[in-house]
Motif scaffolding. Sequence first.
Motif, PDB file in Angstrom:
ATOM      1  N   ALA A   3       0.828  -1.199   0.000  1.00 32.99           N
ATOM      2  CA  ALA A   3       0.000   0.000   0.000  1.00 32.99           C
ATOM      3  C   ALA A   3       0.868   1.258   0.000  1.00 32.99           C
ATOM      4  O   ALA A   3       2.022   1.245   0.419  1.00 32.99           O
ATOM      5  CB  ALA A   3      -0.910   0.003   1.220  1.00 32.99           C
ATOM      6  N   ARG A   5       0.903   4.934   1.682  1.00 35.10           N
ATOM      7  CA  ARG A   5       0.297   5.534   2.861  1.00 35.10           C
ATOM      8  C   ARG A   5       0.853   6.932   3.120  1.00 35.10           C
ATOM      9  O   ARG A   5       2.036   7.188   2.927  1.00 35.10           O
ATOM     10  CB  ARG A   5       0.572   4.658   4.084  1.00 35.10           C
ATOM     11  CG  ARG A   5      -0.085   3.300   4.018  1.00 35.10           C
ATOM     12  CD  ARG A   5       0.575   2.241   4.892  1.00 35.10           C
ATOM     13  NE  ARG A   5       0.976   2.706   6.210  1.00 35.10           N
ATOM     14  CZ  ARG A   5       1.707   1.963   7.053  1.00 35.10           C
ATOM     15  NH1 ARG A   5       2.106   0.736   6.700  1.00 35.10           N
ATOM     16  NH2 ARG A   5       2.047   2.444   8.242  1.00 35.10           N
ATOM     17  N   HIS A   7       0.810   9.647   6.406  1.00 37.75           N
ATOM     18  CA  HIS A   7       0.498   9.728   7.828  1.00 37.75           C
ATOM     19  C   HIS A   7       0.870  11.093   8.395  1.00 37.75           C
ATOM     20  O   HIS A   7       1.878  11.694   7.993  1.00 37.75           O
ATOM     21  CB  HIS A   7       1.264   8.655   8.610  1.00 37.75           C
ATOM     22  CG  HIS A   7       0.789   7.267   8.356  1.00 37.75           C
ATOM     23  ND1 HIS A   7      -0.308   6.726   8.998  1.00 37.75           N
ATOM     24  CD2 HIS A   7       1.248   6.303   7.519  1.00 37.75           C
ATOM     25  CE1 HIS A   7      -0.500   5.489   8.579  1.00 37.75           C
ATOM     26  NE2 HIS A   7       0.428   5.212   7.679  1.00 37.75           N
ATOM     27  N   ARG A  61       1.030   5.275  14.038  1.00 36.36           N
ATOM     28  CA  ARG A  61       0.835   4.489  12.813  1.00 36.36           C
ATOM     29  C   ARG A  61       1.812   4.872  11.708  1.00 36.36           C
ATOM     30  O   ARG A  61       1.858   4.231  10.659  1.00 36.36           O
ATOM     31  CB  ARG A  61      -0.602   4.666  12.314  1.00 36.36           C
ATOM     32  CG  ARG A  61      -1.649   4.175  13.298  1.00 36.36           C
ATOM     33  CD  ARG A  61      -3.056   4.449  12.801  1.00 36.36           C
ATOM     34  NE  ARG A  61      -4.067   4.068  13.784  1.00 36.36           N
ATOM     35  CZ  ARG A  61      -5.369   4.248  13.615  1.00 36.36           C
ATOM     36  NH1 ARG A  61      -5.827   4.795  12.494  1.00 36.36           N
ATOM     37  NH2 ARG A  61      -6.227   3.891  14.564  1.00 36.36           N
ATOM     38  N   ASP A 142       4.995  -1.605   2.908  1.00 35.41           N
ATOM     39  CA  ASP A 142       4.293  -0.457   2.357  1.00 35.41           C
ATOM     40  C   ASP A 142       5.254   0.693   2.055  1.00 35.41           C
ATOM     41  O   ASP A 142       6.365   0.753   2.589  1.00 35.41           O
ATOM     42  CB  ASP A 142       3.210   0.032   3.324  1.00 35.41           C
ATOM     43  CG  ASP A 142       2.048  -0.936   3.425  1.00 35.41           C
ATOM     44  OD1 ASP A 142       1.926  -1.829   2.570  1.00 35.41           O
ATOM     45  OD2 ASP A 142       1.255  -0.802   4.387  1.00 35.41           O
ATOM     46  N   ARG A 144       5.632   4.801   2.237  1.00 30.19           N
ATOM     47  CA  ARG A 144       5.085   6.017   2.840  1.00 30.19           C
ATOM     48  C   ARG A 144       5.383   7.205   1.943  1.00 30.19           C
ATOM     49  O   ARG A 144       6.494   7.365   1.441  1.00 30.19           O
ATOM     50  CB  ARG A 144       5.705   6.243   4.222  1.00 30.19           C
ATOM     51  CG  ARG A 144       5.118   7.449   4.971  1.00 30.19           C
ATOM     52  CD  ARG A 144       5.644   7.517   6.391  1.00 30.19           C
ATOM     53  NE  ARG A 144       7.094   7.567   6.411  1.00 30.19           N
ATOM     54  CZ  ARG A 144       7.862   6.800   7.206  1.00 30.19           C
ATOM     55  NH1 ARG A 144       7.315   5.935   8.035  1.00 30.19           N
ATOM     56  NH2 ARG A 144       9.179   6.905   7.149  1.00 30.19           N
ATOM     57  N   ASP A 162      -3.413   4.825  -1.182  1.00 25.39           N
ATOM     58  CA  ASP A 162      -4.386   3.914  -0.581  1.00 25.39           C
ATOM     59  C   ASP A 162      -4.908   4.421   0.755  1.00 25.39           C
ATOM     60  O   ASP A 162      -6.065   4.194   1.102  1.00 25.39           O
ATOM     61  CB  ASP A 162      -3.740   2.536  -0.376  1.00 25.39           C
ATOM     62  CG  ASP A 162      -3.260   1.938  -1.678  1.00 25.39           C
ATOM     63  OD1 ASP A 162      -4.106   1.587  -2.514  1.00 25.39           O
ATOM     64  OD2 ASP A 162      -2.029   1.839  -1.868  1.00 25.39           O
ATOM     65  N   HIS A 163      -4.049   5.072   1.528  1.00 29.39           N
ATOM     66  CA  HIS A 163      -4.413   5.547   2.867  1.00 29.39           C
ATOM     67  C   HIS A 163      -3.869   6.951   3.041  1.00 29.39           C
ATOM     68  O   HIS A 163      -2.666   7.187   2.881  1.00 29.39           O
ATOM     69  CB  HIS A 163      -3.820   4.613   3.931  1.00 29.39           C
ATOM     70  CG  HIS A 163      -4.027   5.096   5.340  1.00 29.39           C
ATOM     71  ND1 HIS A 163      -5.133   4.753   6.084  1.00 29.39           N
ATOM     72  CD2 HIS A 163      -3.266   5.891   6.137  1.00 29.39           C
ATOM     73  CE1 HIS A 163      -5.037   5.319   7.277  1.00 29.39           C
ATOM     74  NE2 HIS A 163      -3.923   6.019   7.338  1.00 29.39           N
ATOM     75  N   HIS A 165      -3.892  10.101   5.740  1.00 30.57           N
ATOM     76  CA  HIS A 165      -4.220  10.629   7.069  1.00 30.57           C
ATOM     77  C   HIS A 165      -3.829  12.096   7.109  1.00 30.57           C
ATOM     78  O   HIS A 165      -2.649  12.443   7.062  1.00 30.57           O
ATOM     79  CB  HIS A 165      -3.470   9.835   8.153  1.00 30.57           C
ATOM     80  CG  HIS A 165      -3.540  10.455   9.514  1.00 30.57           C
ATOM     81  ND1 HIS A 165      -2.440  10.570  10.326  1.00 30.57           N
ATOM     82  CD2 HIS A 165      -4.581  11.016  10.205  1.00 30.57           C
ATOM     83  CE1 HIS A 165      -2.785  11.158  11.460  1.00 30.57           C
ATOM     84  NE2 HIS A 165      -4.071  11.430  11.407  1.00 30.57           N
ATOM     85  N   THR A 205      -9.231  10.591   7.972  1.00 31.09           N
ATOM     86  CA  THR A 205      -8.633   9.383   7.400  1.00 31.09           C
ATOM     87  C   THR A 205      -9.380   8.998   6.135  1.00 31.09           C
ATOM     88  O   THR A 205     -10.592   8.745   6.169  1.00 31.09           O
ATOM     89  CB  THR A 205      -8.676   8.215   8.405  1.00 31.09           C
ATOM     90  OG1 THR A 205      -8.002   8.612   9.607  1.00 31.09           O
ATOM     91  CG2 THR A 205      -7.971   6.997   7.831  1.00 31.09           C
ATOM     92  N   THR A 207      -9.606   6.219   3.261  1.00 28.68           N
ATOM     93  CA  THR A 207      -9.229   4.852   2.945  1.00 28.68           C
ATOM     94  C   THR A 207      -9.834   4.488   1.604  1.00 28.68           C
ATOM     95  O   THR A 207     -11.063   4.558   1.432  1.00 28.68           O
ATOM     96  CB  THR A 207      -9.713   3.871   4.025  1.00 28.68           C
ATOM     97  OG1 THR A 207      -9.206   4.291   5.295  1.00 28.68           O
ATOM     98  CG2 THR A 207      -9.231   2.460   3.720  1.00 28.68           C
TER      99      THR A 207
END
Length: 210
Positions: A3, A5, A7, A61, A142, A144, A162-163, A165, A205, A207
């Motif tokens: 994924a 991500r 954060h 996370r 993953d 980042r 994908d994610h 935050h 968030t 997703t």
Amino acid sequence: MSAVRVHNFSISIDGFATGEGQAADAPFGHAGERLHEWMFATRSWQGEGGSIGADNAFAERHGPGIGAEIMGAGKFGPPNWQDDPDYRGAWGPNPPFHAPVFVLTHRPRPSIEMEGGTTFHFLDASPAEALDRAREAAAGQDVRLGGGPTVVRDFVNADLVDHLHVVQVPLLLGRGVRLWDGLEALEEKYDIEAVSTPSRVTHLTFTRRR
């Protein structure tokens, strides 16, 4: 497939992730460190004396499961760092990444191996090309996406995140670099959750829907 991500990406309530006037002694311009005070107060940042509430749960996370990072030139250093052939980043000899880091720049240079497992690689590449390199280096973990806002926006526009935050801080900056410009209708591709905390920030968030 691993994924992608994002954060702890902090923005003002008018959407700015960096202020105006970035420099070596002001990496976030006139915003200073105000966008990140919520994170500095957490245990994950300062250790035993930090808070252990929801802010800390989100901040923690950031690291687990990450095998490589992609960042923009503006995160790696202040404006015109490319003119200094000896510049090695803003984090000292042992950067906090401890993994391969791919820096997107129109002026690539040879890779730099640092202490603690961090190696900076410099690419002039599209988001998809950079992600292919990072995924290979991440060896199944993953990737980042570290920012700044232009890089995050480009990867979201390329449908590669994908994610996501995002932390909305109750602060008006008025100028700088905005995250949301051109990112209409994200709610059609992502499930979105919002959590507000006593520090007065709101954790958003996103997703990706499967």
